[in-house]
Design a protein around this motif. Structure first.
Motif, PDB file in Angstrom:
ATOM      1  N   GLY A   1       1.775  -7.260 -13.177  1.00  0.00           N
ATOM      2  CA  GLY A   1       2.084  -6.072 -13.962  1.00  0.00           C
ATOM      3  C   GLY A   1       1.955  -4.757 -13.231  1.00  0.00           C
ATOM      4  N   ASP A   2       1.544  -4.791 -11.972  1.00  0.00           N
ATOM      5  CA  ASP A   2       1.313  -3.533 -11.260  1.00  0.00           C
ATOM      6  C   ASP A   2       2.604  -3.032 -10.609  1.00  0.00           C
ATOM      7  OD1 ASP A   2      -1.145  -1.786 -10.496  1.00  0.00           O
ATOM      8  OD2 ASP A   2       0.100  -1.840  -8.710  1.00  0.00           O
ATOM      9  N   LEU A   3       2.780  -1.717 -10.663  1.00  0.00           N
ATOM     10  CA  LEU A   3       3.995  -1.089 -10.126  1.00  0.00           C
ATOM     11  C   LEU A   3       3.824  -0.575  -8.707  1.00  0.00           C
ATOM     12  CD1 LEU A   3       4.670   0.936 -13.361  1.00  0.00           C
ATOM     13  CD2 LEU A   3       6.220  -0.808 -12.475  1.00  0.00           C
ATOM     14  N   GLY A   4       2.626  -0.756  -8.153  1.00  0.00           N
ATOM     15  CA  GLY A   4       2.340  -0.154  -6.862  1.00  0.00           C
ATOM     16  C   GLY A   4       1.806   1.261  -7.065  1.00  0.00           C
ATOM     17  N   PRO A   5       1.625   2.017  -5.989  1.00  0.00           N
ATOM     18  CA  PRO A   5       0.961   3.328  -6.069  1.00  0.00           C
ATOM     19  C   PRO A   5       1.874   4.435  -6.593  1.00  0.00           C
ATOM     20  CG  PRO A   5       1.562   2.857  -3.808  1.00  0.00           C
ATOM     21  CD  PRO A   5       1.900   1.613  -4.586  1.00  0.00           C
ATOM     22  N   VAL A   6       2.315   4.288  -7.851  1.00  0.00           N
ATOM     23  CA  VAL A   6       3.228   5.267  -8.460  1.00  0.00           C
ATOM     24  C   VAL A   6       2.443   6.459  -9.015  1.00  0.00           C
ATOM     25  CG1 VAL A   6       5.065   3.598  -8.894  1.00  0.00           C
ATOM     26  CG2 VAL A   6       3.255   3.892 -10.596  1.00  0.00           C
ATOM     27  N   TYR A   7       3.023   7.173  -9.939  1.00  0.00           N
ATOM     28  CA  TYR A   7       2.539   8.492 -10.361  1.00  0.00           C
ATOM     29  C   TYR A   7       1.024   8.618 -10.529  1.00  0.00           C
ATOM     30  CZ  TYR A   7       7.493   9.152 -11.334  1.00  0.00           C
ATOM     31  OH  TYR A   7       8.846   9.223 -11.221  1.00  0.00           O
ATOM     32  N   GLY A   8       0.434   7.769 -11.369  1.00  0.00           N
ATOM     33  CA  GLY A   8      -0.989   7.898 -11.632  1.00  0.00           C
ATOM     34  C   GLY A   8      -1.835   7.812 -10.384  1.00  0.00           C
ATOM     35  N   LYS A   9      -1.471   6.906  -9.501  1.00  0.00           N
ATOM     36  CA  LYS A   9      -2.200   6.760  -8.235  1.00  0.00           C
ATOM     37  C   LYS A   9      -2.103   8.044  -7.419  1.00  0.00           C
ATOM     38  CE  LYS A   9      -3.768   4.816  -4.335  1.00  0.00           C
ATOM     39  NZ  LYS A   9      -3.290   5.723  -3.293  1.00  0.00           N
ATOM     40  N   GLN A  10      -0.926   8.624  -7.325  1.00  0.00           N
ATOM     41  CA  GLN A  10      -0.751   9.822  -6.505  1.00  0.00           C
ATOM     42  C   GLN A  10      -1.418  11.041  -7.152  1.00  0.00           C
ATOM     43  OE1 GLN A  10       0.171   9.196  -3.572  1.00  0.00           O
ATOM     44  NE2 GLN A  10       0.857   7.124  -4.082  1.00  0.00           N
ATOM     45  N   TRP A  11      -1.348  11.141  -8.463  1.00  0.00           N
ATOM     46  CA  TRP A  11      -1.998  12.267  -9.139  1.00  0.00           C
ATOM     47  C   TRP A  11      -3.508  12.243  -8.929  1.00  0.00           C
ATOM     48  CZ3 TRP A  11       0.188  13.269 -14.746  1.00  0.00           C
ATOM     49  CH2 TRP A  11       1.572  13.500 -14.670  1.00  0.00           C
ATOM     50  N   ARG A  12      -4.094  11.033  -8.943  1.00  0.00           N
ATOM     51  CA  ARG A  12      -5.547  10.921  -8.931  1.00  0.00           C
ATOM     52  C   ARG A  12      -6.120  10.489  -7.589  1.00  0.00           C
ATOM     53  NH1 ARG A  12      -8.139  10.506 -13.475  1.00  0.00           N
ATOM     54  NH2 ARG A  12      -9.735  11.453 -12.126  1.00  0.00           N
ATOM     55  N   ASN A  13      -5.265   9.951  -6.708  1.00  0.00           N
ATOM     56  CA  ASN A  13      -5.775   9.462  -5.418  1.00  0.00           C
ATOM     57  C   ASN A  13      -4.661   9.485  -4.376  1.00  0.00           C
ATOM     58  OD1 ASN A  13      -7.070   8.220  -3.280  1.00  0.00           O
ATOM     59  ND2 ASN A  13      -7.279   6.228  -4.287  1.00  0.00           N
ATOM     60  N   PHE A  14      -4.296  10.702  -3.968  1.00  0.00           N
ATOM     61  CA  PHE A  14      -3.270  10.874  -2.927  1.00  0.00           C
ATOM     62  C   PHE A  14      -3.985  10.856  -1.578  1.00  0.00           C
ATOM     63  CE2 PHE A  14       1.083  12.632  -2.067  1.00  0.00           C
ATOM     64  CZ  PHE A  14       0.948  12.828  -0.703  1.00  0.00           C
ATOM     65  N   ASN A  15      -3.998   9.707  -0.957  1.00  0.00           N
ATOM     66  CA  ASN A  15      -4.734   9.543   0.307  1.00  0.00           C
ATOM     67  C   ASN A  15      -6.182  10.030   0.169  1.00  0.00           C
ATOM     68  OD1 ASN A  15      -2.310   8.638   1.300  1.00  0.00           O
ATOM     69  ND2 ASN A  15      -1.867  10.465   2.493  1.00  0.00           N
ATOM     70  N   GLY A  16      -6.786   9.693  -0.971  1.00  0.00           N
ATOM     71  CA  GLY A  16      -8.180  10.045  -1.203  1.00  0.00           C
ATOM     72  C   GLY A  16      -8.414  11.346  -1.941  1.00  0.00           C
ATOM     73  N   VAL A  17      -7.355  12.068  -2.301  1.00  0.00           N
ATOM     74  CA  VAL A  17      -7.482  13.366  -2.974  1.00  0.00           C
ATOM     75  C   VAL A  17      -7.124  13.224  -4.452  1.00  0.00           C
ATOM     76  CG1 VAL A  17      -6.654  15.741  -3.075  1.00  0.00           C
ATOM     77  CG2 VAL A  17      -6.930  14.612  -0.859  1.00  0.00           C
TER      78      VAL A  17
END
Length: 289
Positions: A117-133
């Motif tokens: 069910g995972d889409l990979g590092p899409v929006y939520g991942k980047q908003w909350r953890n963009f290379n650790g940010v």
């Protein structure tokens, strides 16, 4: 929502046909922009019914940093189902299940959802953890402490992780602006926009995000400005678009937020209420994957 209808008319009238990644074919225009006054009402389309519940749950999902569709599936939100299903069909686990059967498995099995069910590092991942940010947390802190900053920006476009996403971000960058009157505006750049199906959701989602951030920062929401790169109407949506353009827009609804919420990460579906929403009936369209 005359701005949105004018965009549909512009793309139809220019009639610039292009092939596309999905092999559906589109009419396409580059670089249009719309602006919505958030103090004039909440910009939810009225010339066809938009499922506001899906808008809210998807945004809460983004804000949480989640990238697995199980939360959406459990809340009967279907807008992301096709992408993990298409990936699943390429796996050795696929047993000719239909999309409905696949989604039933996501709903019933935590282990199946975790695996498929995972889409990979899409929006939520980047908003909350963009290379650790944690961009969203930083943004809100900066608005509160330095509202005149010209760096109130969140990016979802992370080149180092694009290859791992089932769908690279379409709405890729947002910037916020605080006026001297303590009003918050948002400008979104969207690289690719399915005008009939996707854009009504995008407008509502980023307008809602602006409202939520304004609320927790003790500001008033002012404007949402939507800049699009490739704005397109799929060939199989043309008749639906013509039906929509035959309809007269209705008055915009209003948004009511739970005044007790002080942290954007605490918002739940029940804390966000849309009032006086009247629309024409739903017009269905097939998503191009």
């Amino acid at each position: 929502m005359v701005e949105y209808l004018n965009l549909l008319k512009t793309v139809l009238n220019k009639n610039q046909y292009k092939n596309d990644r999905t092999n559906t074919g589109v009419l396409s225009e580059f670089g249009p922009q719309m602006e919505f006054d958030l103090q004039a009402g909440f910009p939810l389309l009225t010339t066809k019914k938009v499922h506001f519940k899906s808008v809210v749950h998807e945004l809460i999902w983004f804000i949480s940093g989640n990238t697995n569709i199980k939360y959406l599936v459990d809340n009967d939100v279907k807008i992301w189902n096709e992408w993990p299903y298409e990936k699943y069909k390429q796996s050795q686990c696929y047993k000719n299940e239909s999309l409905k059967e696949f989604i039933d498995k996501i709903k019933k099995s935590e282990s199946f959802a975790k695996k498929h069910g995972d889409l990979g590092p899409v929006y939520g991942k980047q908003w909350r953890n963009f290379n650790g940010v944690d961009q969203l947390t930083n943004l809100i802190n900066e608005i509160k402490s330095n509202p005149n900053s010209r760096r109130l920006v969140i990016s979802a476009w992370n080149p180092s992780e694009i290859k791992n996403m089932l769908l690279p971000p379409c709405h890729v960058l947002m910037q916020f602006y605080v006026s001297r009157e303590n009003e918050l505006s948002c400008k979104l750049y969207q690289r690719s926009a399915d005008i009939f199906l996707g854009v009504p959701f995008n407008i509502a989602s980023y307008a809602l995000l602006t409202h939520l951030i304004a609320h927790v920062c003790n500001l008033k929401p002012k404007k949402f400005i939507h800049t699009i790169g490739d704005a397109h109407i799929y060939q199989n949506h043309l008749e639906a678009v013509k039906i929509q353009l035959s309809r007269t827009p209705k008055s915009l609804p209003t948004l009511k937020l739970n005044k007790q919420i002080k942290n954007v990460f605490d918002f739940k579906y029940e804390d966000i209420v849309l009032e006086n929403y009247e629309s024409w009936p739903l017009i269905k369209g097939k998503v191009a994957v």
